[in-house]
Design an enzyme around this catalytic site. Structure first.
Site, mmCIF file in Angstrom:
data_model
loop_
_atom_site.group_PDB
_atom_site.id
_atom_site.type_symbol
_atom_site.label_atom_id
_atom_site.label_comp_id
_atom_site.label_asym_id
_atom_site.label_seq_id
_atom_site.Cartn_x
_atom_site.Cartn_y
_atom_site.Cartn_z
ATOM 1 N N TYR A 162 8.033 29.249 -18.323
ATOM 2 C CA TYR A 162 6.627 29.485 -18.653
ATOM 3 C C TYR A 162 6.540 30.714 -19.562
ATOM 4 O O TYR A 162 6.810 31.827 -19.141
ATOM 5 C CB TYR A 162 5.793 29.726 -17.394
ATOM 6 C CG TYR A 162 5.789 28.591 -16.397
ATOM 7 C CD1 TYR A 162 6.123 27.293 -16.756
ATOM 8 C CD2 TYR A 162 5.430 28.828 -15.071
ATOM 9 C CE1 TYR A 162 6.114 26.264 -15.819
ATOM 10 C CE2 TYR A 162 5.409 27.798 -14.130
ATOM 11 C CZ TYR A 162 5.765 26.529 -14.507
ATOM 12 O OH TYR A 162 5.744 25.516 -13.570
ATOM 13 N N HIS A 181 14.117 23.060 -11.503
ATOM 14 C CA HIS A 181 12.863 22.604 -12.102
ATOM 15 C C HIS A 181 12.884 21.111 -12.423
ATOM 16 O O HIS A 181 11.878 20.416 -12.247
ATOM 17 C CB HIS A 181 12.596 23.424 -13.364
ATOM 18 C CG HIS A 181 11.157 23.563 -13.692
ATOM 19 N ND1 HIS A 181 10.681 24.540 -14.541
ATOM 20 C CD2 HIS A 181 10.064 22.864 -13.323
ATOM 21 C CE1 HIS A 181 9.366 24.435 -14.654
ATOM 22 N NE2 HIS A 181 8.980 23.422 -13.933
ATOM 23 N N PRO A 214 -3.019 19.933 -8.493
ATOM 24 C CA PRO A 214 -3.826 19.148 -7.550
ATOM 25 C C PRO A 214 -5.236 18.867 -8.059
ATOM 26 O O PRO A 214 -5.951 18.061 -7.460
ATOM 27 C CB PRO A 214 -3.854 20.029 -6.296
ATOM 28 C CG PRO A 214 -3.730 21.421 -6.829
ATOM 29 C CD PRO A 214 -2.782 21.302 -7.995
ATOM 30 N N LEU A 215 -5.615 19.524 -9.163
ATOM 31 C CA LEU A 215 -6.915 19.256 -9.794
ATOM 32 C C LEU A 215 -6.743 18.514 -11.117
ATOM 33 O O LEU A 215 -7.627 18.550 -11.980
ATOM 34 C CB LEU A 215 -7.683 20.569 -10.014
ATOM 35 C CG LEU A 215 -8.079 21.298 -8.733
ATOM 36 C CD1 LEU A 215 -8.759 22.622 -9.051
ATOM 37 C CD2 LEU A 215 -9.000 20.427 -7.884
ATOM 38 N N GLY A 258 -7.111 20.448 -14.286
ATOM 39 C CA GLY A 258 -8.490 20.874 -14.506
ATOM 40 C C GLY A 258 -9.478 19.745 -14.657
ATOM 41 O O GLY A 258 -10.689 19.956 -14.549
ATOM 42 N N PHE A 259 -9.000 18.529 -14.877
ATOM 43 C CA PHE A 259 -9.907 17.416 -15.152
ATOM 44 C C PHE A 259 -10.774 17.073 -13.945
ATOM 45 O O PHE A 259 -11.956 16.737 -14.083
ATOM 46 C CB PHE A 259 -9.094 16.197 -15.587
ATOM 47 C CG PHE A 259 -9.885 15.199 -16.393
ATOM 48 C CD1 PHE A 259 -10.771 15.619 -17.367
ATOM 49 C CD2 PHE A 259 -9.728 13.839 -16.191
ATOM 50 C CE1 PHE A 259 -11.495 14.705 -18.129
ATOM 51 C CE2 PHE A 259 -10.431 12.911 -16.945
ATOM 52 C CZ PHE A 259 -11.317 13.346 -17.912
ATOM 53 N N SER A 319 -12.078 18.924 -11.876
ATOM 54 C CA SER A 319 -13.160 19.891 -11.639
ATOM 55 C C SER A 319 -14.477 19.402 -12.214
ATOM 56 O O SER A 319 -15.549 19.870 -11.811
ATOM 57 C CB SER A 319 -12.804 21.240 -12.276
ATOM 58 O OG SER A 319 -12.854 21.148 -13.694
#
Length: 349
Positions: free
Chosen positions: A76, A145, A225-226, A229-230, A232
């Site tokens: 990252y 990873h 888990p979201l 962001g979608f 939300s």
């Protein structure tokens, strides 16, 4: 309107959350930690411009709220996210469980190109780099990873076990591994955690991995888990993404797929409104309800979103609630692959 069976405790605002936070055990032999962790990837890359001051403030707010696990990886940034976490935990190392990862190799000239190296030699150099950037003498949870098709998983996990014996890492994890690979790895050294994408719109682990982790006493750490962001409901158009936001190139966020998926999210929003919570909270509560061995790690760069996500821990979904969610968002309803083809080839190995 149907009668809701969802229960909550004093969910007076989207930003209220229980204190202390509910706890879950990280695997059969791991520590007891907060039931929600914090994914830190987006603080440094992939989701548009970053703000270090805001990210550090959010990291501090997470620790102050009782969040135990901070999730990062050497790729990252690359590397800059681990450095950020290192700055955040300085002088408060004992308050946090650090989870980081190695194995994905990026081309410095073309960072979007990726390979995998899980050789014992690369592992040993990687762990030293992560320890230095994080400013610690031990990594609590160290993941491979992605699986390396050229290196037997037994060789990699055996070398990771040597790092446990040497006191460099405490617990071993894999990310996006198949059920067969998990069994082979676990036979070499007990795995503490398996991290994979899991949400209302990514149900792949339900085929076999979720139950296998339960059987073997391995924590299932759910990233995204979201739905990046979608779920939300805040994303209404691909034009909202910055030019360097990786979601511009993700199949689920493109063209007709975006339109179909937005219709699904709208139904989740409508259900959340009936329940008096946010769509994010309902989506997180759904993940939490799939098993006590599951620990979601939603990512955010903003304190308000952090507190709202923690508010999901006040919710308790009944079987009827879960059935209603499955009815508006069936397992196979999402349109598009979760990654481009090259990246999809690296998962479930």
């Amino acid at each position: 309107m149907q009668t809701s069976h969802l229960t909550h405790t004093d969910l007076v605002s989207p930003f209220s959350f229980p204190r202390p936070l509910p706890q879950r055990q990280l695997g059969r032999n791991g520590p007891v930690i907060a039931a929600l962790g914090l994914g830190c990837m987006g603080m440094s890359e992939f989701y548009g411009s970053s703000d270090e001051a805001a990210s550090l403030a959010t990291l501090q707010a997470a620790l102050d709220a009782g969040v135990s696990m901070l999730d990062t990886a050497d790729m990252y940034g690359p590397y800059t996210n681990e450095e950020l976490i290192g700055r955040a935990i300085r002088r408060q190392r004992d308050r946090v469980l650090i989870a980081t990862k190695f194995g994905i190799v990026r081309d410095p000239a073309q960072p979007q190109l990726r390979g995998v190296n899980a050789s014992p030699a690369y592992l040993r150099s990687s762990v030293e780099g992560s320890l230095r950037r994080l400013g610690t003498d031990v990594i609590d949870l160290y993941y491979l990873h992605r699986m390396d098709p050229n290196i037997p998983i037994e060789d990699t996990v055996g070398a990771m076990a040597d790092l446990v014996a040497a006191g460099k890492i405490r617990y071993i994890g894999l990310s996006e591994a198949s059920a067969e690979t998990i069994r082979r790895a676990h036979a070499v050294h007990p795995l503490t955690a398996l991290q994979s994408e899991y949400s209302l719109w990514t149900r792949d682990p339900e085929a076999d991995v979720l139950n296998l982790c339960r059987e073997l006493g391995i924590a299932f750490v759910a990233y995204s888990p979201l739905g990046r962001g979608f779920l939300s409901g805040a994303i209404r158009s691909p034009e909202q993404f910055d030019a360097d936001d990786y979601r511009r190139h993700s199949p689920r966020f493109q063209g007709e797929n975006f339109t179909i998926n937005l219709q699904l999210v709208t139904q989740v929003e409508q259900l959340a409104e009936q329940y008096g919570c946010t769509a994010s909270q309902l989506a997180l509560a759904w993940v939490l309800a799939q098993g006590e061995h599951i620990i979601p790690i939603p990512g955010t760069r903003r304190i308000a979103n952090l507190h709202s996500n923690l508010g999901a821990l006040r919710l308790s979904l009944s079987q009827q609630d879960l059935q209603r969610l499955n009815a508006v968002f069936p397992p196979d309803a999402v349109a598009g692959a979760r990654y481009p083809a090259q990246v999809m080839a690296m998962v479930n190995r």
